[in-house]
Design a protein around this motif. Structure first.
Motif, PDB file in Angstrom:
ATOM      1  N   LEU A   1       0.781  -1.180  -0.185  1.00  0.00           N
ATOM      2  CA  LEU A   1       0.012  -0.053   0.164  1.00  0.00           C
ATOM      3  C   LEU A   1       0.803   1.346  -0.175  1.00  0.00           C
ATOM      4  CD1 LEU A   1      -3.223  -0.553   2.281  1.00  0.00           C
ATOM      5  CD2 LEU A   1      -2.779  -0.846  -0.232  1.00  0.00           C
ATOM      6  N   ARG A   2       1.938   1.140   0.435  1.00  0.00           N
ATOM      7  CA  ARG A   2       2.772   2.332   0.526  1.00  0.00           C
ATOM      8  C   ARG A   2       3.555   2.750  -0.530  1.00  0.00           C
ATOM      9  NH1 ARG A   2       4.177   1.773   6.131  1.00  0.00           N
ATOM     10  NH2 ARG A   2       5.852  -0.102   5.455  1.00  0.00           N
ATOM     11  N   ALA A   3       3.449   1.686  -1.381  1.00  0.00           N
ATOM     12  CA  ALA A   3       4.161   1.834  -3.160  1.00  0.00           C
ATOM     13  C   ALA A   3       2.943   2.450  -3.677  1.00  0.00           C
ATOM     14  CB  ALA A   3       4.370   0.524  -3.755  1.00  0.00           C
ATOM     15  N   ARG A   4       1.717   2.597  -3.319  1.00  0.00           N
ATOM     16  CA  ARG A   4       0.698   3.077  -4.095  1.00  0.00           C
ATOM     17  C   ARG A   4       0.860   4.685  -4.243  1.00  0.00           C
ATOM     18  NH1 ARG A   4      -4.216   1.299  -5.949  1.00  0.00           N
ATOM     19  NH2 ARG A   4      -5.760   2.753  -6.047  1.00  0.00           N
ATOM     20  N   ARG A   5       0.451   5.193  -5.417  1.00  0.00           N
ATOM     21  CA  ARG A   5       0.741   6.645  -5.388  1.00  0.00           C
ATOM     22  C   ARG A   5      -0.932   7.228  -5.468  1.00  0.00           C
ATOM     23  NH1 ARG A   5       4.966   7.119 -10.063  1.00  0.00           N
ATOM     24  NH2 ARG A   5       6.640   6.558  -8.831  1.00  0.00           N
ATOM     25  N   GLU A   6      -1.905   6.481  -5.694  1.00  0.00           N
ATOM     26  CA  GLU A   6      -3.280   6.954  -5.857  1.00  0.00           C
ATOM     27  C   GLU A   6      -3.693   6.924  -4.269  1.00  0.00           C
ATOM     28  OE1 GLU A   6      -1.791   4.528  -7.614  1.00  0.00           O
ATOM     29  OE2 GLU A   6      -1.614   5.293  -9.642  1.00  0.00           O
ATOM     30  N   PRO A   7      -4.961   7.389  -4.168  1.00  0.00           N
ATOM     31  CA  PRO A   7      -5.710   7.343  -2.846  1.00  0.00           C
ATOM     32  C   PRO A   7      -5.806   5.815  -2.762  1.00  0.00           C
ATOM     33  CG  PRO A   7      -6.559   9.072  -4.115  1.00  0.00           C
ATOM     34  CD  PRO A   7      -5.498   8.605  -5.140  1.00  0.00           C
ATOM     35  N   GLY A   8      -5.978   5.203  -1.515  1.00  0.00           N
ATOM     36  CA  GLY A   8      -6.187   3.849  -1.319  1.00  0.00           C
ATOM     37  C   GLY A   8      -6.858   3.772  -0.014  1.00  0.00           C
ATOM     38  N   PRO A   9      -6.831   2.382   0.624  1.00  0.00           N
ATOM     39  CA  PRO A   9      -7.555   2.160   1.582  1.00  0.00           C
ATOM     40  C   PRO A   9      -6.492   2.649   2.809  1.00  0.00           C
ATOM     41  CG  PRO A   9      -7.312   0.132   0.419  1.00  0.00           C
ATOM     42  CD  PRO A   9      -6.498   1.204  -0.346  1.00  0.00           C
ATOM     43  N   ILE A  10      -7.161   2.886   4.254  1.00  0.00           N
ATOM     44  CA  ILE A  10      -6.456   3.443   5.159  1.00  0.00           C
ATOM     45  C   ILE A  10      -5.716   2.231   5.621  1.00  0.00           C
ATOM     46  CG2 ILE A  10      -6.432   4.589   7.552  1.00  0.00           C
ATOM     47  CD1 ILE A  10      -9.463   5.234   6.354  1.00  0.00           C
ATOM     48  N   LEU A  11      -4.301   2.625   5.859  1.00  0.00           N
ATOM     49  CA  LEU A  11      -3.314   1.406   6.332  1.00  0.00           C
ATOM     50  C   LEU A  11      -3.149   1.429   8.039  1.00  0.00           C
ATOM     51  CD1 LEU A  11      -1.135  -0.912   5.856  1.00  0.00           C
ATOM     52  CD2 LEU A  11       0.313   0.916   5.489  1.00  0.00           C
ATOM     53  N   ALA A  12      -3.225   0.351   8.572  1.00  0.00           N
ATOM     54  CA  ALA A  12      -3.086   0.337  10.036  1.00  0.00           C
ATOM     55  C   ALA A  12      -2.162  -0.886  10.226  1.00  0.00           C
ATOM     56  CB  ALA A  12      -4.421  -0.146  10.967  1.00  0.00           C
ATOM     57  N   GLU A  13      -0.932  -0.478  10.602  1.00  0.00           N
ATOM     58  CA  GLU A  13       0.096  -1.206  10.854  1.00  0.00           C
ATOM     59  C   GLU A  13       0.138  -1.346  12.254  1.00  0.00           C
ATOM     60  OE1 GLU A  13       4.129  -0.949   8.732  1.00  0.00           O
ATOM     61  OE2 GLU A  13       3.230   0.905   8.460  1.00  0.00           O
ATOM     62  N   VAL A  14      -0.272  -2.752  12.875  1.00  0.00           N
ATOM     63  CA  VAL A  14      -0.563  -2.845  14.329  1.00  0.00           C
ATOM     64  C   VAL A  14      -0.367  -4.204  14.550  1.00  0.00           C
ATOM     65  CG1 VAL A  14      -2.613  -1.314  14.542  1.00  0.00           C
ATOM     66  CG2 VAL A  14      -3.007  -3.610  13.690  1.00  0.00           C
ATOM     67  N   THR A  15      -0.276  -4.448  16.047  1.00  0.00           N
ATOM     68  CA  THR A  15      -0.016  -5.820  16.682  1.00  0.00           C
ATOM     69  C   THR A  15      -1.453  -6.346  16.912  1.00  0.00           C
ATOM     70  OG1 THR A  15       0.176  -4.814  18.750  1.00  0.00           O
ATOM     71  CG2 THR A  15       2.170  -5.183  17.619  1.00  0.00           C
ATOM     72  N   ALA A  16      -1.421  -7.770  16.821  1.00  0.00           N
ATOM     73  CA  ALA A  16      -2.574  -8.350  17.059  1.00  0.00           C
ATOM     74  C   ALA A  16      -3.287  -7.683  18.280  1.00  0.00           C
ATOM     75  CB  ALA A  16      -2.616  -9.896  17.216  1.00  0.00           C
ATOM     76  N   GLY A  17      -2.807  -7.400  19.404  1.00  0.00           N
ATOM     77  CA  GLY A  17      -3.144  -6.856  20.620  1.00  0.00           C
ATOM     78  C   GLY A  17      -3.825  -5.504  20.523  1.00  0.00           C
TER      79      GLY A  17
END
Ligand SMILES: Nc1ncnc2c1ncn2[C@@H]1O[C@H](COP(=O)(O)OP(=O)(O)O)[C@@H](O)[C@H]1O
Ligand SMILES: [Mg+2]
Length: 224
Positions: free
Chosen positions: A48-64
């Motif tokens: 998703l970071r390689a994407r230039r266009e708008p896209g889904p919101i990214l949540a980099e999280v742990t399972a907790g």
């Protein structure tokens, strides 16, 4: 909001490919989408970071942190929360399954992938969740991955306790090229065979989510 968790006990089964492409498909159809990446390898995040266009919101999280991610997404009026998971540890994957409305067990239609598919399906059923098996990287010219191509595998999957999605994804270079640019295969090759497979799968998944009915209340006591 509906939460869709993609899982498989096997690396390389296509979890990230499915999660990213389905999240992008929903986004391109005008939905508000969050993709939560709980895999420490962060492959979905890289895509998703390689994407230039708008896209889904990214949540980099742990399972907790998934519970909080889901609460925030609901508050923010998100339509679909996708969760991309690692093959292990099981406890992390269980948390992602626990908060899902629908679980997609990804796997290749090959003998060595059978056991991981069955065990992932068992984990989904044990937690009382709805799910389906999605075959990925099928080497077949048929558009529906289900019939006749792999009779013994399909036979074995009949007993895994989850239905088999009538449409899977075939092995297509477009999935690899698109991922490198954070694109959905439908953006890379509109109307192409990979895009067609994906569209059929998403229509089936979204239909299944609709059939599940209203909002699923979140469980407050999540086991670690
Ligand atoms: N349908 C497909 N066609 C072609 N290549 C695929 C397909 N699905 C996955 N791949 C490739 O297979 C590899 C593993 O897929 P990935 O989605 O990262 O699996 P996982 O997340 O389960 O480890 C990646 O290089 C990906 O680009
Ligand atoms: Mg992955």
């Amino acid at each position: 909001m509906k939460t869709i968790t993609v899982l498989s006990r096997k690396g390389g089964a296509g979890k990230t490919t499915l999660a990213v492409n389905l999240a992008l498909t929903a986004f391109l159809q005008g939905r508000k989408v969050v993709l939560a990446d709980i895999d420490p390898q962060r492959s979905a995040s890289d895509a998703l970071r390689a994407r230039r266009e708008p896209g889904p919101i990214l949540a980099e999280v742990t399972a907790g942190k998934l519970f909080m991610t889901k609460s925030n997404a609901m508050r923010d009026g998100v339509d679909y929360l996708f969760i991309d998971t690692p093959a292990m540890p099981e406890a992390d994957v269980a948390q992602a399954v626990n908060i899902a409305d629908l679980c997609l067990v990804a796997g290749r239609p090959s003998f060595l992938d059978l056991a991981p598919i069955v065990r992932s399906a068992e984990a989904v059923r044990r937690l009382g969740k709805d799910g389906m098996v999605v075959l990925n990287q099928a080497h077949t010219s048929r558009s529906d991955v289900a019939p006749t191509a792999f009779p013994e595998i399909l036979e074995a999957l009949r007993f895994c306790g989850l239905p088999l999605a009538p449409h899977g994804l075939r092995a297509r270079e477009a999935f690899q090229t698109a991922m490198a640019h954070g694109l959905c295969v439908a953006e890379l090759e509109p109307g192409g065979p990979a895009a067609r497979d994906l569209h059929r799968l998403w229509t089936h998944v979204e239909g299944g989510l609709g059939a599940l009915g209203g909002e699923t209340p979140m469980r407050t006591a999540l086991t670690a």
